[in-house]
Each structure stands twice: as structure tokens, then as C-alpha cells.
Scaffold this motif. Structure first.
Motif, PDB file in Angstrom:
ATOM      1  N   ALA A 174     -45.816  -5.491  29.429  1.00 58.13           N
ATOM      2  CA  ALA A 174     -45.515  -4.898  28.137  1.00 58.13           C
ATOM      3  C   ALA A 174     -44.036  -5.089  27.819  1.00 58.13           C
ATOM      4  N   SER A 175     -43.706  -4.945  26.542  1.00 60.88           N
ATOM      5  CA  SER A 175     -42.307  -5.003  26.140  1.00 60.88           C
ATOM      6  C   SER A 175     -42.057  -4.001  25.030  1.00 60.88           C
ATOM      7  N   SER A 176     -40.808  -3.607  24.862  1.00 62.18           N
ATOM      8  CA  SER A 176     -40.440  -2.722  23.756  1.00 62.18           C
ATOM      9  C   SER A 176     -39.038  -3.071  23.292  1.00 62.18           C
ATOM     10  N   GLU A 177     -38.755  -2.692  22.059  1.00 60.89           N
ATOM     11  CA  GLU A 177     -37.482  -3.056  21.453  1.00 60.89           C
ATOM     12  C   GLU A 177     -36.329  -2.355  22.144  1.00 60.89           C
ATOM     13  N   ASP A 178     -36.516  -1.116  22.480  1.00 60.95           N
ATOM     14  CA  ASP A 178     -35.530  -0.379  23.262  1.00 60.95           C
ATOM     15  C   ASP A 178     -36.236   0.798  23.898  1.00 60.95           C
ATOM     16  N   ARG A 179     -35.479   1.639  24.543  1.00 55.77           N
ATOM     17  CA  ARG A 179     -36.101   2.671  25.365  1.00 55.77           C
ATOM     18  C   ARG A 179     -36.873   3.703  24.570  1.00 55.77           C
ATOM     19  N   ASN A 180     -36.694   3.774  23.281  1.00 62.25           N
ATOM     20  CA  ASN A 180     -37.350   4.809  22.481  1.00 62.25           C
ATOM     21  C   ASN A 180     -38.564   4.320  21.707  1.00 62.25           C
ATOM     22  N   ASN A 181     -38.844   3.030  21.776  1.00 64.33           N
ATOM     23  CA  ASN A 181     -39.919   2.477  20.954  1.00 64.33           C
ATOM     24  C   ASN A 181     -41.204   2.302  21.733  1.00 64.33           C
ATOM     25  N   GLU A 182     -42.298   2.203  20.973  1.00 63.17           N
ATOM     26  CA  GLU A 182     -43.580   1.995  21.626  1.00 63.17           C
ATOM     27  C   GLU A 182     -43.607   0.641  22.303  1.00 63.17           C
ATOM     28  N   GLN A 183     -44.489   0.538  23.286  1.00 64.39           N
ATOM     29  CA  GLN A 183     -44.612  -0.702  24.039  1.00 64.39           C
ATOM     30  C   GLN A 183     -45.762  -1.537  23.492  1.00 64.39           C
ATOM     31  N   PHE A 184     -45.560  -2.835  23.510  1.00 62.72           N
ATOM     32  CA  PHE A 184     -46.569  -3.802  23.109  1.00 62.72           C
ATOM     33  C   PHE A 184     -47.056  -4.502  24.367  1.00 62.72           C
ATOM     34  N   PHE A 185     -48.380  -4.646  24.475  1.00 62.91           N
ATOM     35  CA  PHE A 185     -48.966  -5.151  25.710  1.00 62.91           C
ATOM     36  C   PHE A 185     -49.489  -6.575  25.558  1.00 62.91           C
TER      37      PHE A 185
ATOM     38  N   TYR B 224     -53.233   4.881  22.932  1.00 59.72           N
ATOM     39  CA  TYR B 224     -53.510   3.459  23.018  1.00 59.72           C
ATOM     40  C   TYR B 224     -55.012   3.267  23.185  1.00 59.72           C
ATOM     41  N   VAL B 225     -55.512   2.102  22.750  1.00 56.13           N
ATOM     42  CA  VAL B 225     -56.915   1.759  22.912  1.00 56.13           C
ATOM     43  C   VAL B 225     -57.020   0.428  23.641  1.00 56.13           C
ATOM     44  N   GLN B 226     -58.004   0.336  24.538  1.00 50.15           N
ATOM     45  CA  GLN B 226     -58.226  -0.902  25.293  1.00 50.15           C
ATOM     46  C   GLN B 226     -59.683  -1.317  25.148  1.00 50.15           C
ATOM     47  N   TYR B 227     -59.905  -2.479  24.555  1.00 51.64           N
ATOM     48  CA  TYR B 227     -61.239  -3.046  24.449  1.00 51.64           C
ATOM     49  C   TYR B 227     -61.530  -3.845  25.714  1.00 51.64           C
ATOM     50  N   PRO B 228     -62.797  -4.046  26.040  1.00 52.52           N
ATOM     51  CA  PRO B 228     -63.149  -4.672  27.329  1.00 52.52           C
ATOM     52  C   PRO B 228     -62.414  -5.984  27.580  1.00 52.52           C
ATOM     53  N   GLY B 229     -61.793  -6.085  28.749  1.00 50.00           N
ATOM     54  CA  GLY B 229     -61.140  -7.314  29.164  1.00 50.00           C
ATOM     55  C   GLY B 229     -59.836  -7.621  28.463  1.00 50.00           C
ATOM     56  N   GLU B 230     -59.318  -6.678  27.703  1.00 48.35           N
ATOM     57  CA  GLU B 230     -58.098  -6.932  26.939  1.00 48.35           C
ATOM     58  C   GLU B 230     -56.961  -6.005  27.361  1.00 48.35           C
TER      59      GLU B 230
ATOM     60  N   LEU C   3     -53.716  -3.338  26.122  1.00 45.18           N
ATOM     61  CA  LEU C   3     -53.724  -2.120  25.323  1.00 45.18           C
ATOM     62  C   LEU C   3     -53.134  -2.381  23.945  1.00 45.18           C
ATOM     63  N   GLN C   4     -53.684  -1.679  22.959  1.00 50.05           N
ATOM     64  CA  GLN C   4     -53.143  -1.739  21.604  1.00 50.05           C
ATOM     65  C   GLN C   4     -52.722  -0.339  21.196  1.00 50.05           C
ATOM     66  N   LEU C   5     -51.581  -0.231  20.558  1.00 50.86           N
ATOM     67  CA  LEU C   5     -51.156   1.063  20.062  1.00 50.86           C
ATOM     68  C   LEU C   5     -52.069   1.499  18.924  1.00 50.86           C
ATOM     69  N   LEU C   6     -52.633   2.695  19.029  1.00 54.73           N
ATOM     70  CA  LEU C   6     -53.518   3.222  17.993  1.00 54.73           C
ATOM     71  C   LEU C   6     -52.732   4.102  17.018  1.00 54.73           C
ATOM     72  N   LEU C   7     -51.953   5.034  17.570  1.00 59.67           N
ATOM     73  CA  LEU C   7     -51.134   5.896  16.730  1.00 59.67           C
ATOM     74  C   LEU C   7     -50.075   6.567  17.581  1.00 59.67           C
ATOM     75  N   LYS C   8     -49.084   7.156  16.913  1.00 57.81           N
ATOM     76  CA  LYS C   8     -48.010   7.813  17.648  1.00 57.81           C
ATOM     77  C   LYS C   8     -47.450   8.960  16.839  1.00 57.81           C
ATOM     78  N   ALA C   9     -46.727   9.862  17.514  1.00 58.70           N
ATOM     79  CA  ALA C   9     -45.999  10.954  16.874  1.00 58.70           C
ATOM     80  C   ALA C   9     -44.736  11.197  17.680  1.00 58.70           C
TER      81      ALA C   9
ATOM     82  N   CYS D 242     -53.967   8.311  26.480  1.00 55.70           N
ATOM     83  CA  CYS D 242     -52.895   9.131  25.946  1.00 55.70           C
ATOM     84  C   CYS D 242     -51.645   8.857  26.785  1.00 55.70           C
ATOM     85  N   ALA D 243     -50.477   8.851  26.155  1.00 54.01           N
ATOM     86  CA  ALA D 243     -49.253   8.537  26.886  1.00 54.01           C
ATOM     87  C   ALA D 243     -48.060   9.250  26.268  1.00 54.01           C
ATOM     88  N   LEU D 244     -47.039   9.471  27.079  1.00 49.07           N
ATOM     89  CA  LEU D 244     -45.797  10.038  26.553  1.00 49.07           C
ATOM     90  C   LEU D 244     -44.614   9.192  26.996  1.00 49.07           C
TER      91      LEU D 244
END
Lengths: 112, 113
Positions: free
Chosen positions: A92-103, B36-42, B44-50, B90-92
Motif C-alpha cells: 500500500a501507499s499513501s501521500e503522507d502519514r495522515n492520508n488513506e492508504q491505496f492498495f 475498506y472492502v476486499q473482493y475475492p482475490g483482490e 483492498l479498496q477504500l469504501l469510506l472514511k471519517a 474497519c481500520a483506524l
């Protein structure tokens, strides 16, 4: 298109061999991460890197090594010291420490 | 320390049913929260955040509200579809920990037609 690529998708290894998993990103992100996923255990952090030439151990670093010689690349080596390496590995990667990660799409490693 | 606990699966629903996946967290200060959501064999994709208390994240019909008083971030959807079948995590994240994510164990959702 920007994104994260991992190769290969499937990898088979004999016991006692080291193997390197590739992770490349063209998102210009500073931070990169490696996770291991086992059934029913969620994701566990192996190593992470905030900048080039610097990285830190995560929760399960034993038996793994990494390098960060270029901003876009963060390869992971699974060494023969890793007792149970069969798993799904996610970068995964992210823009900086506060951003969401992309996988990335992941690499499934199987030890024969 | 920082941790996330989410309801164990698997969760099996019929199409158009209401979905709730519970998530609670332990952290000091004010973490950012993610689904995050993970479909089979893939991957993770971000679904939403707060990113702060009382924020509501939403995407593709899914919603979750950051509740600091109950340290929760439950995922909901009013009417699930077969295509929603996946594993949900779920993640923080806290900036003080160099941006690393702390994940729950994941909840497998299967939706039947």
C-alpha cells in the motif's frame, strides 16, 4: 493511470529459498507499506517506509527484509528464516502519514 | 494501544436486506476511521472514511458515523445487492504513528439473490 502494481500475482517457492515480491507505485506517494493477510486474521503490518532510504519494522518483521532506494519502489524479500510464509501479501501507499492508504492487487505466495 | 474490533462473520443476507457491521475502536486522541472492502482475490479498496467526531462517511449507499462517545464506526447499508458480497475491514489511523493503519479482522458478507 496512476496506481500500485504488484508482481507476480502468484508465486511458488521451495522451502529454504528467498523470494522477492515487487511493489511499484506511480502516485508520487511518500509512504509505502507491506501487509500480510492470513484467513480470519485480517491484515498485519510487516514493514513501512515514510521516505526514501528509511523504513521501520511493523508488527511481524521477523523473516522479512525491505529496501527503499527509490520513491516509487518498495520490494519485500521473504527469507528462509520466515517460518510460515504462505500468505497473501499486500502493498500500500499513501501521500503522507495522515492520508488513506491505496492498495495494490496483492501477491499470493505458496511455499511448496 | 490502538486497536479495532469488528463483528465476526460470516454475515449472510438476502438481496435488499439491511446491513449493519459493527466496529469499535481503542485509541487515544482523535484517530481517523476507515472502512475498506476486499473482493475475492483482490487488494483492498477504500469504501469510506471519517476524520473527526460526528463526521459521516458515505459511498455507494454505505454509511458510517464517527461516534466518539461510544468509540464506534458501524457500517450500514439500507438495501444490499449481490455485488456487495465481499470482506469488509474497519481500520483506524493516527498521525502520531506515522500513518500506519490498524485493522480489524474483517467481516465476510455474502448476499443471496
Amino acid at each position: 493511470d496512476g496506481g500500485i502494481t504488484q508482481s507476480p500475482k502468484y508465486l511458488f517457492r521451495k522451502e529454504g529459498q528467498n523470494v522477492t515480491l515487487s511493489c511499484e507505485q506511480n502516485l508520487n506517494h511518500d509512504a509505502m507499506y507491506w501487509y500480510r493477510q492470513d484467513p480470519g486474521q485480517g491484515l498485519r503490518l510487516i514493514y513501512y517506509s515514510q521516505i526514501v532510504n528509511d523504513f521501520q519494522k511493523g508488527d511481524i518483521a521477523e523473516g522479512y527484509s525491505v529496501s527503499r532506494e527509490k520513491k516509487e519502489s518498495f520490494p519485500l524479500t521473504v527469507t528462509s528464516a520466515q517460518k510460515n510464509p504462505t500468505a497473501f501479501y499486500l502493498c500500500a501507499s499513501s501521500e503522507d502519514r495522515n492520508n488513506e492508504q491505496f492498495f495494490g492487487p496483492g501477491t499470493r505466495l505458496t511455499v511448496l | 494501544g490502538n486497536s479495532v474490533t469488528q463483528m465476526e462473520g460470516p454475515v449472510t443476507l438476502s438481496e435488499e436486506a439491511f446491513l449493519t457491521i459493527n466496529c469499535t475502536y481503542t485509541a487515544t486522541g482523535y484517530p481517523s476511521l476507515f472502512w475498506y472492502v476486499q473482493y475475492p482475490g483482490e487488494g483492498l479498496q477504500l469504501l469510506l472514511k471519517a476524520t473527526k467526531a460526528d463526521d459521516k462517511g458515505s459511498n455507494k449507499g454505505f454509511e458510517a458515523t464517527y461516534r466518539k462517545e461510544t468509540t464506534s464506526f458501524h457500517l450500514e447499508k439500507g438495501s444490499v445487492q449481490v455485488s456487495d458480497s465481499a470482506v469488509y475491514f474497519c481500520a483506524l489511523s493516527k498521525g502520531s504513528t506515522l500513518g500506519r493503519l490498524y485493522f480489524g479482522r474483517g467481516t465476510q458478507l455474502t448476499v443471496w439473490p
